[in-house]
Design a protein around this motif. Structure first.
Motif, PDB file in Angstrom:
ATOM      1  N   ALA A  11       0.858  -1.188   0.000  1.00 56.46           N
ATOM      2  CA  ALA A  11       0.000   0.000   0.000  1.00 56.46           C
ATOM      3  C   ALA A  11       0.889   1.231   0.000  1.00 56.46           C
ATOM      4  O   ALA A  11       1.566   1.524   0.987  1.00 56.46           O
ATOM      5  CB  ALA A  11      -0.911   0.001   1.220  1.00 56.46           C
ATOM      6  N   ASP A  12       0.903   1.930  -1.112  1.00 53.49           N
ATOM      7  CA  ASP A  12       1.662   3.173  -1.204  1.00 53.49           C
ATOM      8  C   ASP A  12       0.969   4.282  -0.416  1.00 53.49           C
ATOM      9  O   ASP A  12      -0.235   4.228  -0.170  1.00 53.49           O
ATOM     10  CB  ASP A  12       1.776   3.610  -2.663  1.00 53.49           C
ATOM     11  N   ASP A  13       1.772   5.285  -0.020  1.00 55.67           N
ATOM     12  CA  ASP A  13       1.261   6.584   0.433  1.00 55.67           C
ATOM     13  C   ASP A  13       0.845   6.678   1.884  1.00 55.67           C
ATOM     14  O   ASP A  13       0.147   7.628   2.259  1.00 55.67           O
ATOM     15  CB  ASP A  13       0.094   7.063  -0.436  1.00 55.67           C
ATOM     16  N   ILE A  14       1.264   5.753   2.775  1.00 54.92           N
ATOM     17  CA  ILE A  14       0.986   6.014   4.168  1.00 54.92           C
ATOM     18  C   ILE A  14       1.724   7.302   4.555  1.00 54.92           C
ATOM     19  O   ILE A  14       2.885   7.499   4.203  1.00 54.92           O
ATOM     20  CB  ILE A  14       1.394   4.825   5.073  1.00 54.92           C
ATOM     21  N   ILE A  33      -3.220  -6.659   2.815  1.00 58.22           N
ATOM     22  CA  ILE A  33      -1.902  -6.187   2.383  1.00 58.22           C
ATOM     23  C   ILE A  33      -0.869  -6.709   3.373  1.00 58.22           C
ATOM     24  O   ILE A  33      -1.202  -7.120   4.489  1.00 58.22           O
ATOM     25  CB  ILE A  33      -1.831  -4.645   2.304  1.00 58.22           C
ATOM     26  N   ASN A  34       0.394  -6.679   2.984  1.00 56.13           N
ATOM     27  CA  ASN A  34       1.461  -7.105   3.893  1.00 56.13           C
ATOM     28  C   ASN A  34       2.678  -6.185   3.829  1.00 56.13           C
ATOM     29  O   ASN A  34       3.758  -6.548   4.311  1.00 56.13           O
ATOM     30  CB  ASN A  34       1.866  -8.556   3.619  1.00 56.13           C
ATOM     31  N   SER A  35       2.505  -4.999   3.261  1.00 60.86           N
ATOM     32  CA  SER A  35       3.622  -4.073   3.098  1.00 60.86           C
ATOM     33  C   SER A  35       3.069  -2.674   2.835  1.00 60.86           C
ATOM     34  O   SER A  35       1.929  -2.522   2.371  1.00 60.86           O
ATOM     35  CB  SER A  35       4.504  -4.528   1.924  1.00 60.86           C
ATOM     36  N   THR A  36       3.862  -1.654   3.146  1.00 64.05           N
ATOM     37  CA  THR A  36       3.436  -0.277   2.864  1.00 64.05           C
ATOM     38  C   THR A  36       4.668   0.587   2.628  1.00 64.05           C
ATOM     39  O   THR A  36       5.796   0.181   2.921  1.00 64.05           O
ATOM     40  CB  THR A  36       2.586   0.284   4.024  1.00 64.05           C
ATOM     41  N   SER A  37       4.447   1.774   2.076  1.00 60.14           N
ATOM     42  CA  SER A  37       5.546   2.706   1.808  1.00 60.14           C
ATOM     43  C   SER A  37       5.194   4.083   2.352  1.00 60.14           C
ATOM     44  O   SER A  37       4.110   4.603   2.096  1.00 60.14           O
ATOM     45  CB  SER A  37       5.830   2.806   0.306  1.00 60.14           C
ATOM     46  N   LEU A  38       6.130   4.667   3.081  1.00 58.08           N
ATOM     47  CA  LEU A  38       5.907   5.871   3.882  1.00 58.08           C
ATOM     48  C   LEU A  38       6.418   7.135   3.198  1.00 58.08           C
ATOM     49  O   LEU A  38       7.567   7.207   2.767  1.00 58.08           O
ATOM     50  CB  LEU A  38       6.611   5.695   5.233  1.00 58.08           C
ATOM     51  N   LEU A  39       5.537   8.142   3.138  1.00 60.44           N
ATOM     52  CA  LEU A  39       5.926   9.483   2.723  1.00 60.44           C
ATOM     53  C   LEU A  39       6.426  10.234   3.954  1.00 60.44           C
ATOM     54  O   LEU A  39       5.718  10.322   4.964  1.00 60.44           O
ATOM     55  CB  LEU A  39       4.725  10.230   2.135  1.00 60.44           C
ATOM     56  N   THR A  40       7.637  10.792   3.877  1.00 59.73           N
ATOM     57  CA  THR A  40       8.193  11.470   5.055  1.00 59.73           C
ATOM     58  C   THR A  40       8.231  12.985   4.911  1.00 59.73           C
ATOM     59  O   THR A  40       8.665  13.668   5.843  1.00 59.73           O
ATOM     60  CB  THR A  40       9.624  10.963   5.352  1.00 59.73           C
ATOM     61  N   ASN A  41       7.778  13.509   3.785  1.00 58.13           N
ATOM     62  CA  ASN A  41       7.871  14.958   3.586  1.00 58.13           C
ATOM     63  C   ASN A  41       6.517  15.652   3.618  1.00 58.13           C
ATOM     64  O   ASN A  41       6.425  16.843   3.299  1.00 58.13           O
ATOM     65  CB  ASN A  41       8.551  15.261   2.244  1.00 58.13           C
ATOM     66  N   ILE A  61       7.774  -1.820   6.188  1.00 60.77           N
ATOM     67  CA  ILE A  61       7.609  -0.433   5.764  1.00 60.77           C
ATOM     68  C   ILE A  61       8.770  -0.018   4.868  1.00 60.77           C
ATOM     69  O   ILE A  61       9.938  -0.255   5.175  1.00 60.77           O
ATOM     70  CB  ILE A  61       7.534   0.496   6.985  1.00 60.77           C
ATOM     71  N   GLY A  62       8.423   0.606   3.762  1.00 61.91           N
ATOM     72  CA  GLY A  62       9.420   1.151   2.852  1.00 61.91           C
ATOM     73  C   GLY A  62       9.367   2.667   2.845  1.00 61.91           C
ATOM     74  O   GLY A  62       8.434   3.288   3.383  1.00 61.91           O
ATOM     75  N   LEU A  63      10.353   3.275   2.231  1.00 58.10           N
ATOM     76  CA  LEU A  63      10.382   4.725   2.050  1.00 58.10           C
ATOM     77  C   LEU A  63       9.797   5.057   0.685  1.00 58.10           C
ATOM     78  O   LEU A  63      10.264   4.559  -0.338  1.00 58.10           O
ATOM     79  CB  LEU A  63      11.814   5.246   2.140  1.00 58.10           C
ATOM     80  N   HIS A  64       8.779   5.898   0.675  1.00 58.30           N
ATOM     81  CA  HIS A  64       8.138   6.337  -0.564  1.00 58.30           C
ATOM     82  C   HIS A  64       8.691   7.733  -0.890  1.00 58.30           C
ATOM     83  O   HIS A  64       8.099   8.752  -0.538  1.00 58.30           O
ATOM     84  CB  HIS A  64       6.623   6.376  -0.357  1.00 58.30           C
ATOM     85  N   ASP A 127      12.724  -1.108   5.223  1.00 57.50           N
ATOM     86  CA  ASP A 127      13.378  -2.255   4.590  1.00 57.50           C
ATOM     87  C   ASP A 127      13.379  -2.216   3.072  1.00 57.50           C
ATOM     88  O   ASP A 127      14.011  -3.046   2.433  1.00 57.50           O
ATOM     89  CB  ASP A 127      12.774  -3.572   5.083  1.00 57.50           C
ATOM     90  N   HIS A 128      12.662  -1.255   2.484  1.00 58.86           N
ATOM     91  CA  HIS A 128      12.712  -1.124   1.027  1.00 58.86           C
ATOM     92  C   HIS A 128      12.475   0.329   0.638  1.00 58.86           C
ATOM     93  O   HIS A 128      12.152   1.167   1.488  1.00 58.86           O
ATOM     94  CB  HIS A 128      11.684  -2.045   0.354  1.00 58.86           C
ATOM     95  N   ILE A 129      12.668   0.602  -0.624  1.00 64.40           N
ATOM     96  CA  ILE A 129      12.555   1.979  -1.111  1.00 64.40           C
ATOM     97  C   ILE A 129      11.857   1.976  -2.466  1.00 64.40           C
ATOM     98  O   ILE A 129      12.069   1.096  -3.297  1.00 64.40           O
ATOM     99  CB  ILE A 129      13.958   2.645  -1.189  1.00 64.40           C
ATOM    100  N   ASP A 130      10.975   2.956  -2.652  1.00 64.55           N
ATOM    101  CA  ASP A 130      10.324   3.174  -3.936  1.00 64.55           C
ATOM    102  C   ASP A 130      10.035   4.674  -4.030  1.00 64.55           C
ATOM    103  O   ASP A 130      10.663   5.447  -3.299  1.00 64.55           O
ATOM    104  CB  ASP A 130       9.060   2.313  -4.088  1.00 64.55           C
ATOM    105  N   SER A 131       9.125   5.086  -4.878  1.00 64.27           N
ATOM    106  CA  SER A 131       8.922   6.531  -5.018  1.00 64.27           C
ATOM    107  C   SER A 131       7.496   6.856  -5.419  1.00 64.27           C
ATOM    108  O   SER A 131       6.795   6.046  -6.033  1.00 64.27           O
ATOM    109  CB  SER A 131       9.886   7.113  -6.062  1.00 64.27           C
ATOM    110  N   HIS A 132       7.087   8.066  -5.063  1.00 64.96           N
ATOM    111  CA  HIS A 132       5.776   8.586  -5.425  1.00 64.96           C
ATOM    112  C   HIS A 132       5.747   8.830  -6.933  1.00 64.96           C
ATOM    113  O   HIS A 132       6.643   9.478  -7.482  1.00 64.96           O
ATOM    114  CB  HIS A 132       5.544   9.893  -4.661  1.00 64.96           C
TER     115      HIS A 132
END
Length: 269
Positions: A11-14, A33-41, A61-64, A127-132
């Protein structure tokens, strides 16, 4: 009902806004779901950190990384990529072909690391990285993301691995994906949308990981939907709750074939 270990449903965009956070929590609780990606800005970052710490079911949790909206978190001086208010300008960062000089590459690299450091400082394990908006797959940026993933021992999301009618785009994606895989920093063997997974043009096997992307949100009436592709989250949940995915993957049969088999099995004698 459970998601087989070889399937990553991310799930993108937490961190985007409270309704997205609540929808992602709900999907974790239900096993969708079993994974998500976090927006930090984004403005809700601090609230999201507290939200994650209070709800331990949110994991993997990954970095979005976000160059598309919101403000940079570093001292980003390359104002040509920002609007008049200092926010990211997707019309500038999202160009297919952008040549970056050494100074600008360093500025973007520092920004990726600053967004990552913001999560780590808040004691969020990444633990992982992707992007918006998949900006990490653009020619100007993909090497920067590879460098960060290698340095921090993070897995990196592939570019989408299916053909969308453009051979040039398809083979470009294959090229950068091969680079990611050779380095051993790939998060999965395939990365697809819900729609593409349900079409099952590729025979996903039980030995290879596939990542599926969703964007859960709650609307004003409290109904769950996908805020990028309205039906995707619902389509995924419907499929997951109605099918034994492990059997589908082991059989290595297309989804359409499995539907026909299921119809035969469910037909009255």
């Amino acid at each position: 009902m459970s998601i087989p270990s070889q399937i990553i449903v991310n799930a993108d965009d937490i961190g985007l806004k409270p309704s997205v956070n609540k929808a992602i929590l709900y999907c974790f609780e239900q096993g969708y779901i079993n994974s998500t990606s976090l927006l930090t800005n984004m403005d809700y970052f601090n609230d999201t950190v507290e939200f994650i710490h209070q709800n331990r079911v949110i994991q993997n949790i990954g970095l979005h990384v976000n160059f598309a909206e919101g403000k940079p978190v570093s001292n980003f001086a390359q104002t040509q990529f920002l609007d008049a208010e200092g926010n990211w300008d997707i019309n500038k960062t999202g160009k297919l072909f952008t040549l970056l000089n050494k100074e600008t590459k360093t500025a973007f690299l520092n920004e990726i690391n600053a967004q990552l450091e913001r999560a780590l400082t808040a004691k969020i394990k990444i633990d992982h990285i992707d992007s918006h908006l998949h900006l990490h797959t653009l020619p100007a940026f993909y090497n920067l993301f590879i460098n960060v993933a290698k340095y921090h021992n993070l897995k990196l999301r592939l570019a989408q691995t299916y053909r969308e009618g453009s051979y040039l785009k398809f083979y470009y994606r294959k090229y950068i994906n091969n680079r990611i895989k050779v380095l051993g920093i790939n998060h999965s063997e395939y990365f697809v949308t819900v729609e593409e997974f349900l079409k099952s043009h590729t025979n996903f096997s039980a030995e290879r990981k596939v990542e599926i992307m969703v964007h859960p949100d709650f609307d004003a009436n409290g109904e769950l939907f996908d805020h990028v592709d309205v039906n995707s989250t619902g389509d995924w949940i419907a499929y997951l709750t109605q099918n034994d995915l492990s059997q589908h993957l082991v059989a290595r049969l297309p989804f359409s074939t499995m539907v026909k088999i299921q119809e035969v099995n469910n037909s009255p004698n």
